[in-house]
Enzyme design. Structure first.
Site, PDB file in Angstrom:
ATOM      1  N   HIS A 202       0.847  -1.192   0.000  1.00 39.21           N
ATOM      2  CA  HIS A 202       0.000   0.000   0.000  1.00 39.21           C
ATOM      3  C   HIS A 202       0.884   1.245   0.000  1.00 39.21           C
ATOM      4  O   HIS A 202       1.822   1.363   0.791  1.00 39.21           O
ATOM      5  CB  HIS A 202      -0.907   0.026   1.230  1.00 39.21           C
ATOM      6  CG  HIS A 202      -1.651   1.320   1.393  1.00 39.21           C
ATOM      7  ND1 HIS A 202      -1.325   2.251   2.354  1.00 39.21           N
ATOM      8  CD2 HIS A 202      -2.682   1.850   0.686  1.00 39.21           C
ATOM      9  CE1 HIS A 202      -2.140   3.295   2.247  1.00 39.21           C
ATOM     10  NE2 HIS A 202      -2.967   3.075   1.242  1.00 39.21           N
ATOM     11  N   SER A 203       0.603   2.190  -0.889  1.00 34.89           N
ATOM     12  CA  SER A 203       1.306   3.456  -0.969  1.00 34.89           C
ATOM     13  C   SER A 203       2.813   3.208  -1.153  1.00 34.89           C
ATOM     14  O   SER A 203       3.206   2.517  -2.093  1.00 34.89           O
ATOM     15  CB  SER A 203       0.990   4.293   0.277  1.00 34.89           C
ATOM     16  OG  SER A 203       1.365   5.641   0.108  1.00 34.89           O
ATOM     17  N   LEU A 204       3.659   3.722  -0.282  1.00 29.68           N
ATOM     18  CA  LEU A 204       5.091   3.470  -0.404  1.00 29.68           C
ATOM     19  C   LEU A 204       5.381   1.974  -0.447  1.00 29.68           C
ATOM     20  O   LEU A 204       6.307   1.524  -1.142  1.00 29.68           O
ATOM     21  CB  LEU A 204       5.840   4.112   0.765  1.00 29.68           C
ATOM     22  CG  LEU A 204       7.342   3.832   0.866  1.00 29.68           C
ATOM     23  CD1 LEU A 204       8.084   4.356  -0.364  1.00 29.68           C
ATOM     24  CD2 LEU A 204       7.921   4.432   2.140  1.00 29.68           C
TER      25      LEU A 204
END
Length: 310
Positions: free
Chosen positions: A89-91
Site C-alpha cells: 500500500h502506498s510506499l
C-alpha cells in the site's frame, strides 16, 4: 530463527499460498493484523515490519530504496517454498515492486503475483513530497489532509516526537527513489486505487500495466488514499481473495466480507483465541485510523506511533 522482518497473522504451515504485505509510509505491520480473518486457511498473511516502527521502533529506518529492497528480497526469498504474492500500500507498493524485480533478476523468480494499492507506477516517479522543505508542523498537516491518522494521535507532542523520524525517513525514501529501466515482470499484477485519492490518479494506477507481460487488473474503489482500511476496503479484499485462491488452485471459500465490522469475539478464527499467531505485541495492536477520540483511552504510546502514517 524467527525473522524480525515478518509477522504472520497467523502462522499457517499448511497454507497453499503466502501473502506478504508491505505498509505505507509511517505505518507498521500491525495495519494488516485484521486481515488474519479476511482470508481462508489456504492463505497465510505475512506482514513486513520495517525498521523504525512497531517492535523495531529503536532501529534506524531506511532512507534509500536500494539497501532496503536488497535486504528485504533476501528475507522474502526464503519464503518462496509455495506461491508467494507481494502486496503493498502506498510506499509499500513501490517497495513490493522492487522486491519482485530483485527476486526475478537475481534469483530467477520468486513472486507469483504482485498486488499494489494507492501508488502510481514506479516509472512515473515518486510522490515528490520533499520533507526537507517541510517543517514538522507542515509535514503533520500534510498527513492530516491525507486522512490516514486520527487528529487525536497527531495532537500529542510525545507521539509526534517518536513518529516523525520514521515518517521523514519514509518520505525521503520515496522522494529519492529512482526507477531503473528493466524488462517487465512476467507475473499477474493488480492495481487498486481509491476514487477520492488526492495524490494518486486513476491514470497513474493504470500505468502499472506496461510493467508486466502477465495479466493486469486495475480497479478503482470508493474511498481516499486509505480506502483499504475503511469499510470499502472489503471490496478489495474480496477481489484479492479470489485471485489468491486461484493461485492456490482452490475454489472460493466463504469468509466474512467485513471482518473489521465485527466485534473481536465474533470474528471466526481470530488469532487471539488460538494463541498461535505472530500477532503484534499489545503496544502494536492495530486500530483504524478513523477511530476518533477513543484512541486516547485505548492505545499505548508506541501503538499511536505505529499509526502516524502517510
Amino acid at each position: 530463527m524467527k525473522s524480525p522482518w515478518l509477522l504472520r497473522f497467523p502462522p499457517r504451515p499448511d497454507a497453499k499460498v503466502r501473502l506478504v504485505c508491505l505498509p505505507g509510509a509511517g505505518s507498521s505491520a500491525s495495519m494488516y493484523y485484521p486481515w488474519s480473518t479476511a482470508f481462508p486457511p489456504e492463505v497465510e498473511v505475512c506482514a513486513v515490519q520495517l525498521p523504525g516502527r512497531g517492535g523495531r521502533l529503536r532501529e534506524e529506518p531506511y532512507r534509500r530504496m536500494e539497501p532496503l529492497a536488497d535486504a528485504l528480497a533476501e528475507v522474502v526469498r526464503a519464503e518462496c517454498d509455495r506461491p508467494l504474492v507481494l502486496f503493498g500500500h502506498s510506499l509499500g507498493a513501490l517497495i513490493a515492486y522492487e522486491v519482485a524485480a530483485r527476486l526475478r533478476d537475481r534469483h530467477g523468480g520468486g513472486a507469483a503475483a504482485l498486488m499494489v494499492a494507492a501508488h502510481k507506477a514506479p516509472h512515473l516517479g515518486s510522490a515528490r513530497v520533499s520533507v526537507n522543505d517541510l517543517t514538522d508542523h507542515d509535514l503533520l498537516a500534510f498527513i492530516d489532509r491525507l486522512g490516514g491518522t486520527s487528529p487525536a494521535v497527531l495532537a500529542r507532542p510525545e507521539i509526534r516526537a517518536l513518529a516523525l523520524p520514521a515518517l521523514r525517513a519514509d518520505f525521503e525514501l520515496d522522494y529519492t527513489y529512482a526507477y531503473r529501466e528493466r524488462p517487465p515482470l512476467a507475473i499477474p499484477v493488480s492495481a487498486f486505487g481509491g476514487t477520492a485519492d488526492a495524490i494518486v490518479s486513476e491514470a497513474e494506477l493504470a500505468a502499472w500495466e506496461p510493467l508486466t507481460t502477465g495479466a493486469f487488473t486495475h480497479r478503482q474503489l470508493s474511498g481516499d488514499h486509505f480506502f483499504l482500511t475503511a469499510p470499502e476496503g472489503a471490496a478489495m479484499l474480496s477481489l484479492m481473495r479470489g485471485q489468491l485462491l486461484e493461485l492456490a488452485g482452490c475454489e472460493q471459500a466463504q469468509v466474512p466480507d467485513h471482518p473489521e465490522g465485527m466485534a473481536r469475539s465474533d470474528r471466526p478464527g481470530y488469532p487471539d483465541r488460538s494463541g498461535q499467531a505472530d500477532r503484534p505485541e499489545p503496544h502494536e495492536w492495530p486500530v483504524r485510523p478513523d477511530s476518533g477520540a477513543a484512541l486516547g483511552d485505548r492505545l499505548s504510546r508506541e501503538d499511536r506511533v505505529s499509526h502516524v502514517r502517510g
